[in-house]
Write a protein that holds these residues in place. Structure first.
Motif, PDB file in Angstrom:
ATOM      1  N   GLN A 112      -1.516  -5.681  15.551  1.00 18.88           N
ATOM      2  CA  GLN A 112      -0.939  -6.898  16.126  1.00 18.88           C
ATOM      3  C   GLN A 112      -0.484  -7.854  15.036  1.00 18.88           C
ATOM      4  OE1 GLN A 112      -4.025  -8.374  18.674  1.00 18.88           O
ATOM      5  NE2 GLN A 112      -3.585  -6.888  20.269  1.00 18.88           N
ATOM      6  N   THR A 113      -1.125  -7.779  13.878  1.00 14.61           N
ATOM      7  CA  THR A 113      -0.803  -8.663  12.764  1.00 14.61           C
ATOM      8  C   THR A 113      -0.810  -7.862  11.472  1.00 14.61           C
ATOM      9  OG1 THR A 113      -1.935 -10.466  13.894  1.00 14.61           O
ATOM     10  CG2 THR A 113      -1.474 -10.763  11.563  1.00 14.61           C
ATOM     11  N   LEU A 114       0.153  -8.107  10.627  1.00 13.83           N
ATOM     12  CA  LEU A 114       0.186  -7.480   9.311  1.00 13.83           C
ATOM     13  C   LEU A 114      -0.082  -8.546   8.257  1.00 13.83           C
ATOM     14  CD1 LEU A 114       3.329  -5.184   9.621  1.00 13.83           C
ATOM     15  CD2 LEU A 114       0.933  -4.511   9.717  1.00 13.83           C
ATOM     16  N   ILE A 115      -0.962  -8.252   7.322  1.00 11.50           N
ATOM     17  CA  ILE A 115      -1.299  -9.176   6.246  1.00 11.50           C
ATOM     18  C   ILE A 115      -1.024  -8.477   4.928  1.00 11.50           C
ATOM     19  CG2 ILE A 115      -3.143 -10.487   5.153  1.00 11.50           C
ATOM     20  CD1 ILE A 115      -4.563 -10.508   7.877  1.00 11.50           C
ATOM     21  N   ASN A 116      -0.206  -9.074   4.097  1.00  6.64           N
ATOM     22  CA  ASN A 116       0.068  -8.525   2.769  1.00  6.64           C
ATOM     23  C   ASN A 116      -0.971  -9.055   1.799  1.00  6.64           C
ATOM     24  OD1 ASN A 116       2.361  -7.011   3.439  1.00  6.64           O
ATOM     25  ND2 ASN A 116       3.591  -8.870   3.453  1.00  6.64           N
ATOM     26  N   LEU A 117      -1.720  -8.150   1.200  1.00  7.22           N
ATOM     27  CA  LEU A 117      -2.740  -8.533   0.237  1.00  7.22           C
ATOM     28  C   LEU A 117      -2.190  -8.360  -1.168  1.00  7.22           C
ATOM     29  CD1 LEU A 117      -5.766  -6.752   1.927  1.00  7.22           C
ATOM     30  CD2 LEU A 117      -5.115  -9.155   2.102  1.00  7.22           C
ATOM     31  N   GLN A 118      -2.477  -9.301  -2.017  1.00 10.27           N
ATOM     32  CA  GLN A 118      -2.002  -9.239  -3.390  1.00 10.27           C
ATOM     33  C   GLN A 118      -3.184  -9.275  -4.339  1.00 10.27           C
ATOM     34  OE1 GLN A 118       0.815 -12.381  -3.882  1.00 10.27           O
ATOM     35  NE2 GLN A 118       2.195 -11.566  -2.334  1.00 10.27           N
ATOM     36  N   GLY A 119      -3.060  -8.561  -5.419  1.00  7.95           N
ATOM     37  CA  GLY A 119      -4.121  -8.532  -6.411  1.00  7.95           C
ATOM     38  C   GLY A 119      -5.248  -7.594  -5.997  1.00  7.95           C
ATOM     39  N   ARG A 120      -6.344  -7.699  -6.724  1.00  9.37           N
ATOM     40  CA  ARG A 120      -7.504  -6.864  -6.446  1.00  9.37           C
ATOM     41  C   ARG A 120      -8.319  -7.454  -5.316  1.00  9.37           C
ATOM     42  NH1 ARG A 120     -10.605  -5.894 -11.913  1.00  9.37           N
ATOM     43  NH2 ARG A 120     -12.206  -5.717 -10.332  1.00  9.37           N
ATOM     44  N   LEU A 121      -8.873  -6.571  -4.504  1.00  6.37           N
ATOM     45  CA  LEU A 121      -9.764  -7.020  -3.441  1.00  6.37           C
ATOM     46  C   LEU A 121     -11.197  -7.002  -3.942  1.00  6.37           C
ATOM     47  CD1 LEU A 121      -8.554  -5.314  -0.155  1.00  6.37           C
ATOM     48  CD2 LEU A 121      -8.500  -7.711  -0.745  1.00  6.37           C
ATOM     49  N   ILE A 122     -11.871  -8.079  -3.761  1.00  4.59           N
ATOM     50  CA  ILE A 122     -13.289  -8.174  -4.101  1.00  4.59           C
ATOM     51  C   ILE A 122     -14.018  -8.462  -2.797  1.00  4.59           C
ATOM     52  CG2 ILE A 122     -15.037  -9.435  -5.428  1.00  4.59           C
ATOM     53  CD1 ILE A 122     -12.758 -10.061  -7.438  1.00  4.59           C
ATOM     54  N   ILE A 123     -15.043  -7.685  -2.507  1.00  2.00           N
ATOM     55  CA  ILE A 123     -15.712  -7.755  -1.215  1.00  2.00           C
ATOM     56  C   ILE A 123     -16.174  -9.170  -0.868  1.00  2.00           C
ATOM     57  CG2 ILE A 123     -17.997  -7.127  -2.055  1.00  2.00           C
ATOM     58  CD1 ILE A 123     -16.437  -5.944   1.233  1.00  2.00           C
ATOM     59  N   ASN A 124     -16.640  -9.931  -1.831  1.00  2.00           N
ATOM     60  CA  ASN A 124     -17.110 -11.293  -1.550  1.00  2.00           C
ATOM     61  C   ASN A 124     -15.967 -12.200  -1.086  1.00  2.00           C
ATOM     62  OD1 ASN A 124     -19.641 -10.478  -2.289  1.00  2.00           O
ATOM     63  ND2 ASN A 124     -19.453 -11.227  -4.388  1.00  2.00           N
ATOM     64  N   ASN A 125     -14.762 -11.942  -1.554  1.00  2.00           N
ATOM     65  CA  ASN A 125     -13.613 -12.764  -1.159  1.00  2.00           C
ATOM     66  C   ASN A 125     -13.080 -12.389   0.211  1.00  2.00           C
ATOM     67  OD1 ASN A 125     -13.849 -13.969  -3.628  1.00  2.00           O
ATOM     68  ND2 ASN A 125     -12.144 -12.869  -4.566  1.00  2.00           N
ATOM     69  N   CYS A 126     -13.375 -11.217   0.698  1.00  2.00           N
ATOM     70  CA  CYS A 126     -12.846 -10.768   1.987  1.00  2.00           C
ATOM     71  C   CYS A 126     -13.384 -11.596   3.138  1.00  2.00           C
ATOM     72  CB  CYS A 126     -13.156  -9.289   2.217  1.00  2.00           C
ATOM     73  SG  CYS A 126     -12.222  -8.208   1.141  1.00  2.00           S
ATOM     74  N   SER A 127     -14.626 -12.021   3.062  1.00  2.00           N
ATOM     75  CA  SER A 127     -15.216 -12.791   4.154  1.00  2.00           C
ATOM     76  C   SER A 127     -14.638 -14.197   4.228  1.00  2.00           C
ATOM     77  CB  SER A 127     -16.736 -12.847   4.006  1.00  2.00           C
ATOM     78  OG  SER A 127     -17.068 -13.487   2.789  1.00  2.00           O
ATOM     79  N   ASN A 128     -14.030 -14.663   3.158  1.00  9.10           N
ATOM     80  CA  ASN A 128     -13.452 -16.004   3.150  1.00  9.10           C
ATOM     81  C   ASN A 128     -12.059 -16.055   3.757  1.00  9.10           C
ATOM     82  OD1 ASN A 128     -15.749 -16.906   1.859  1.00  9.10           O
ATOM     83  ND2 ASN A 128     -14.884 -16.599  -0.200  1.00  9.10           N
ATOM     84  N   ARG A 129     -11.451 -14.923   4.070  1.00  5.08           N
ATOM     85  CA  ARG A 129     -10.073 -14.907   4.583  1.00  5.08           C
ATOM     86  C   ARG A 129     -10.044 -15.016   6.073  1.00  5.08           C
ATOM     87  NH1 ARG A 129      -6.255 -11.830   0.611  1.00  5.08           N
ATOM     88  NH2 ARG A 129      -7.433 -12.149  -1.249  1.00  5.08           N
TER      89      ARG A 129
END
Length: 129
Positions: A112-129
């Motif tokens: 339903q929604t597409l999100i473009n992620l940039q840079g490296r993903l860090i698990i701790n930062n994922c919960s903040n999005r």
């Protein structure tokens, strides 16, 4: 005699139209809100590790899902219409259509929604999005 001829033409026309329309209506179509499951998890828990549903058949019911191959030989991951076998060593390989599964759950996934992620993903930062 003319009436008989028109009757036959009408019957043939209806038969041809039904032959064109009905097959499209009777073929199995799976919506994006349907989850298809071959067997149940309880069957695995009692030791039935061999299935008879192949991955060519599973692709008719979904392009996204989880499951396993026969004899629990790794995990099955379905993503974008391709099915992968992920073994204990971490190597993923494409599953051939002829391979069978004792358990799989698939659906046609449409985001339903597409999100473009940039840079490296860090698990701790994922919960903040």
């Amino acid at each position: 005699m003319k009436l008989k001829r028109y009757l036959w033409i009408t019957i043939l026309t209806i038969a041809v139209l039904l032959g064109i329309i009905l097959p499209g209506r009777t073929q199995q179509h799976t919506s994006s809100h349907t989850l298809f499951q071959t067997s149940t998890f309880n069957v695995l828990s009692i030791g039935v590790y061999e299935g008879n549903t192949n991955f060519k058949e599973l692709k008719k019911y979904g392009n996204f899902g989880l499951g396993t191959g026969n004899y629990l030989d790794g995990e099955m991951i379905g993503l974008d219409g391709k099915f992968y076998q992920l073994k204990a060593d971490g190597v993923a390989s494409v599953i051939p259509d002829s391979m069978t599964s004792p358990f799989a759950t698939v659906t046609f996934f449409k985001p339903q929604t597409l999100i473009n992620l940039q840079g490296r993903l860090i698990i701790n930062n994922c919960s903040n999005r």
